[in-house]
Design a protein around this motif. Structure first.
Motif, short mmCIF file in Angstrom:
data_model
loop_
_atom_site.label_atom_id
_atom_site.label_comp_id
_atom_site.label_asym_id
_atom_site.label_seq_id
_atom_site.Cartn_x
_atom_site.Cartn_y
_atom_site.Cartn_z
N ASP A 1 -48.54 36.82 40.90
CA ASP A 1 -49.43 37.89 41.40
C ASP A 1 -50.47 37.30 42.35
O ASP A 1 -50.76 37.88 43.40
CB ASP A 1 -50.13 38.61 40.25
CG ASP A 1 -49.20 39.49 39.44
OD1 ASP A 1 -48.12 39.84 39.94
OD2 ASP A 1 -49.57 39.85 38.30
N ASN B 1 -50.04 37.89 51.22
CA ASN B 1 -50.34 39.12 51.96
C ASN B 1 -51.60 38.96 52.80
O ASN B 1 -51.65 39.41 53.95
CB ASN B 1 -50.48 40.31 51.02
CG ASN B 1 -49.15 40.77 50.46
OD1 ASN B 1 -48.10 40.53 51.04
ND2 ASN B 1 -49.20 41.41 49.31
N ALA C 1 -50.66 38.04 46.45
CA ALA C 1 -51.90 38.54 47.05
C ALA C 1 -52.37 37.61 48.17
O ALA C 1 -52.77 38.07 49.25
CB ALA C 1 -52.99 38.69 45.98
#
Length: 75
Positions: free
Chosen positions: A45, A52, A49
């Motif tokens: 996760d 991105n 993140a």
């Protein structure tokens, strides 16, 4: 009073004290692997993140450069 560890197999709770040493070993392996899976999912996760954020930053900077180039062409 401490609660004894149990393992659920096909809906049946089995007490650790009723397990063989081999079964206890397998149960510990399963617990460790489940914990590792959770940790890896948590880390993934974070990686997604961050990825991105860097991708968005790259896109933004290329847009800014493109806008600068267009301004120069229009002069």
């Amino acid at each position: 009073m401490t609660e004894e560890n149990t393992v659920s197999i096909d809906g049946t709770e089995i007490k650790e004290s009723d397990m063989t040493d081999e079964q206890k070993y397998f149960a510990r392996q399963i617990t460790d692997l489940r914990n590792k899976k959770l940790r890896i999912e948590f880390e993934l996760d974070q990686i997604v993140a961050s990825l991105n954020a860097f991708q968005n930053a790259l896109i933004q900077t290329t847009k800014e450069v493109a806008e600068d180039v267009l301004k120069e062409v229009k002069k």
